[in-house]
Design an enzyme around this catalytic site. Sequence first.
Site, PDB file in Angstrom:
ATOM      1  N   GLY A 182       0.863  -1.185   0.000  1.00 42.22           N
ATOM      2  CA  GLY A 182       0.000   0.000   0.000  1.00 42.22           C
ATOM      3  C   GLY A 182       0.889   1.221   0.000  1.00 42.22           C
ATOM      4  O   GLY A 182       1.779   1.345   0.834  1.00 42.22           O
ATOM      5  N   TYR A 211      -5.501  -6.424  -8.692  1.00 37.12           N
ATOM      6  CA  TYR A 211      -6.139  -5.950  -7.461  1.00 37.12           C
ATOM      7  C   TYR A 211      -7.401  -6.739  -7.169  1.00 37.12           C
ATOM      8  O   TYR A 211      -8.150  -7.070  -8.088  1.00 37.12           O
ATOM      9  CB  TYR A 211      -6.602  -4.501  -7.636  1.00 37.12           C
ATOM     10  CG  TYR A 211      -5.549  -3.451  -7.758  1.00 37.12           C
ATOM     11  CD1 TYR A 211      -4.406  -3.446  -6.978  1.00 37.12           C
ATOM     12  CD2 TYR A 211      -5.745  -2.393  -8.643  1.00 37.12           C
ATOM     13  CE1 TYR A 211      -3.484  -2.431  -7.088  1.00 37.12           C
ATOM     14  CE2 TYR A 211      -4.830  -1.370  -8.757  1.00 37.12           C
ATOM     15  CZ  TYR A 211      -3.695  -1.398  -7.975  1.00 37.12           C
ATOM     16  OH  TYR A 211      -2.789  -0.388  -8.082  1.00 37.12           O
ATOM     17  N   GLY A 245      15.854  10.685 -13.952  1.00 32.40           N
ATOM     18  CA  GLY A 245      16.050  11.371 -12.683  1.00 32.40           C
ATOM     19  C   GLY A 245      14.818  12.141 -12.237  1.00 32.40           C
ATOM     20  O   GLY A 245      13.700  11.836 -12.653  1.00 32.40           O
ATOM     21  N   ALA A 246      15.048  13.141 -11.402  1.00 36.32           N
ATOM     22  CA  ALA A 246      13.925  13.875 -10.810  1.00 36.32           C
ATOM     23  C   ALA A 246      14.223  15.361 -10.769  1.00 36.32           C
ATOM     24  O   ALA A 246      15.390  15.775 -10.708  1.00 36.32           O
ATOM     25  CB  ALA A 246      13.672  13.355  -9.402  1.00 36.32           C
ATOM     26  N   ASN A 270       3.581   2.220   2.767  1.00 33.63           N
ATOM     27  CA  ASN A 270       5.002   2.172   2.376  1.00 33.63           C
ATOM     28  C   ASN A 270       5.693   3.459   2.820  1.00 33.63           C
ATOM     29  O   ASN A 270       6.799   3.440   3.374  1.00 33.63           O
ATOM     30  CB  ASN A 270       5.153   2.049   0.859  1.00 33.63           C
ATOM     31  CG  ASN A 270       4.658   0.728   0.296  1.00 33.63           C
ATOM     32  OD1 ASN A 270       4.468  -0.224   1.033  1.00 33.63           O
ATOM     33  ND2 ASN A 270       4.445   0.677  -1.012  1.00 33.63           N
ATOM     34  N   TYR A 300      -1.250   7.672 -10.251  1.00 33.04           N
ATOM     35  CA  TYR A 300      -2.408   7.321 -11.094  1.00 33.04           C
ATOM     36  C   TYR A 300      -2.443   5.808 -11.336  1.00 33.04           C
ATOM     37  O   TYR A 300      -1.444   5.214 -11.739  1.00 33.04           O
ATOM     38  CB  TYR A 300      -2.357   8.084 -12.425  1.00 33.04           C
ATOM     39  CG  TYR A 300      -3.476   7.642 -13.332  1.00 33.04           C
ATOM     40  CD1 TYR A 300      -4.800   7.917 -12.989  1.00 33.04           C
ATOM     41  CD2 TYR A 300      -3.230   6.906 -14.489  1.00 33.04           C
ATOM     42  CE1 TYR A 300      -5.845   7.474 -13.782  1.00 33.04           C
ATOM     43  CE2 TYR A 300      -4.270   6.472 -15.295  1.00 33.04           C
ATOM     44  CZ  TYR A 300      -5.580   6.752 -14.923  1.00 33.04           C
ATOM     45  OH  TYR A 300      -6.612   6.306 -15.709  1.00 33.04           O
ATOM     46  N   ARG A 301      -3.570   5.200 -11.066  1.00 34.66           N
ATOM     47  CA  ARG A 301      -3.750   3.758 -11.269  1.00 34.66           C
ATOM     48  C   ARG A 301      -4.902   3.552 -12.256  1.00 34.66           C
ATOM     49  O   ARG A 301      -6.076   3.707 -11.905  1.00 34.66           O
ATOM     50  CB  ARG A 301      -4.086   3.049  -9.945  1.00 34.66           C
ATOM     51  CG  ARG A 301      -2.996   3.181  -8.880  1.00 34.66           C
ATOM     52  CD  ARG A 301      -1.776   2.339  -9.245  1.00 34.66           C
ATOM     53  NE  ARG A 301      -0.787   2.309  -8.192  1.00 34.66           N
ATOM     54  CZ  ARG A 301       0.308   3.055  -8.148  1.00 34.66           C
ATOM     55  NH1 ARG A 301       0.560   3.931  -9.117  1.00 34.66           N
ATOM     56  NH2 ARG A 301       1.175   2.928  -7.156  1.00 34.66           N
ATOM     57  N   ASP A 314       7.392   5.423  -3.596  1.00 37.29           N
ATOM     58  CA  ASP A 314       7.114   5.644  -2.178  1.00 37.29           C
ATOM     59  C   ASP A 314       8.418   5.854  -1.395  1.00 37.29           C
ATOM     60  O   ASP A 314       8.464   6.642  -0.456  1.00 37.29           O
ATOM     61  CB  ASP A 314       6.338   4.458  -1.608  1.00 37.29           C
ATOM     62  CG  ASP A 314       5.021   4.273  -2.339  1.00 37.29           C
ATOM     63  OD1 ASP A 314       4.442   5.279  -2.775  1.00 37.29           O
ATOM     64  OD2 ASP A 314       4.591   3.122  -2.487  1.00 37.29           O
TER      65      ASP A 314
HETATM   66  O1  CKP Z   1       4.298   4.029  -6.973  1.00 38.44           O
HETATM   67  P1  CKP Z   1       4.886   2.921  -6.173  1.00 38.44           P
HETATM   68  O2  CKP Z   1       5.474   1.812  -7.006  1.00 38.44           O
HETATM   69  O3  CKP Z   1       5.859   3.408  -5.143  1.00 38.44           O
HETATM   70  O4  CKP Z   1       3.627   2.329  -5.388  1.00 38.44           O
HETATM   71  C1  CKP Z   1       3.546   1.003  -5.001  1.00 38.44           C
HETATM   72  C2  CKP Z   1       2.290   0.754  -4.203  1.00 38.44           C
HETATM   73  O5  CKP Z   1      -0.396   0.981  -3.175  1.00 38.44           O
HETATM   74  C3  CKP Z   1       2.121  -0.746  -3.953  1.00 38.44           C
HETATM   75  O6  CKP Z   1       2.535  -1.085  -2.641  1.00 38.44           O
HETATM   76  C4  CKP Z   1       0.649  -0.986  -4.221  1.00 38.44           C
HETATM   77  O7  CKP Z   1       0.006  -1.707  -3.253  1.00 38.44           O
HETATM   78  C5  CKP Z   1       0.030   0.403  -4.407  1.00 38.44           C
HETATM   79  O8  CKP Z   1       1.114   1.184  -4.887  1.00 38.44           O
HETATM   80  C6  CKP Z   1      -1.193   0.345  -5.301  1.00 38.44           C
HETATM   81  O9  CKP Z   1      -2.311   0.393  -4.764  1.00 38.44           O
HETATM   82  O10 CKP Z   1      -1.020   0.226  -6.524  1.00 38.44           O
HETATM   83 MG    MG Z   2       4.235   5.941  -7.141  1.00 39.98          MG
END
Ligand code: CKP
Ligand code: MG
Length: 306
Positions: free
Chosen positions: A32, A101, A221-222, A36, A162-163, A251
């Site tokens: 999550g 998910y 990079g950032a 994280n 964004y998911r 994260d």
């Molecule tokens: O953007 P990141 O790769 O750092 O995020 C990873 C997390 O919460 C992962 O732990 C996953 O559970 C999530 O993003 C998600 O809901 O996609």
């Molecule tokens: Mg992320």
Amino acid sequence: MTDLLTLGETMVSVRTARPMRLGGDAQLSIAGSESNVAIGVARLGHDVTWLSAVGNDEPGRLIRRTLRAENVDVRVRFSDEAFTGFIAFDQPSHDITRVSYHRRGSAASTLTAEETTAAIAALSPTLLHVTGITPALSDTARAATLAAVRTTDAQVSLDVNYRARLWSRTEAAATLRELLPHIQTVFASDDELDLLSDAEDPIADLLQTAHTVVVTAGGKGAWSHTRTPEPLTIHRPALPVTVVDSIGAGDAFVSGYLSATLDNLSPEARLDRATTSGAFCVTAYGDWESLPTREDLTLLTHAQGT
Ligand code: CKP
Ligand code: MG
């Protein structure tokens, strides 16, 4: 009082090294974005609280136990009506990690505005961190996120995250733009900026309300753009490390940045800690397992000869 409050869904995670349909050994953990970040900032030595809801089930208890073991103060409601969300990672081939998910209707999606505002009143956090994942979960989770950013006196950061599996770009843009007036630090990847602004120069547009916009671009990079005291843009290249697992890198980056913010460091030093933390995280497996301590950051900095 707490240094940082994060809120959002943590799921139980199941990971297999081959297609899941073939069965065999699996690794059980938690995942999550907001937890994280909570673990990442706690490992860097700060007081962190995580707020959420889980099912009154064993996965929910695994989440509470893991976060407590990482020194995160856990404010969690155990729901008898809803289950703990679940995320599956499997590998159709060596180079491909598939994510699925199982979270619609989960306990965390029932998080309410009353719960988030009560936690903020009780904890008076210095920083509040939210992501674009929580408001995508349900109408109540969206209201909970909006109420939190509207009522707090804390400095608020938003990681767009964004998911596509949770909502469309149009839905995300509408909700993220409702949050934006209340956000001081925005974290976005370069391909997420159009969700936040239609302006020709989205950064300048965002800096009318936010004081910092941090943009990540993977291997390039950032960048950090700050408005005060003088407009300042800083770039850091990605560190040359061996990437074994990039999930959680964003994260880790945010954790480093927020930790350096709590330490009152300069924009340069914030971006340095963010970049080093993100680089450390990708060199080992796990969404949160590979988040660095301060000692780890020093080790990586020395190994890189910087
Ligand atoms: O953007 P990141 O790769 O750092 O995020 C990873 C997390 O919460 C992962 O732990 C996953 O559970 C999530 O993003 C998600 O809901 O996609
Ligand atoms: Mg992320």
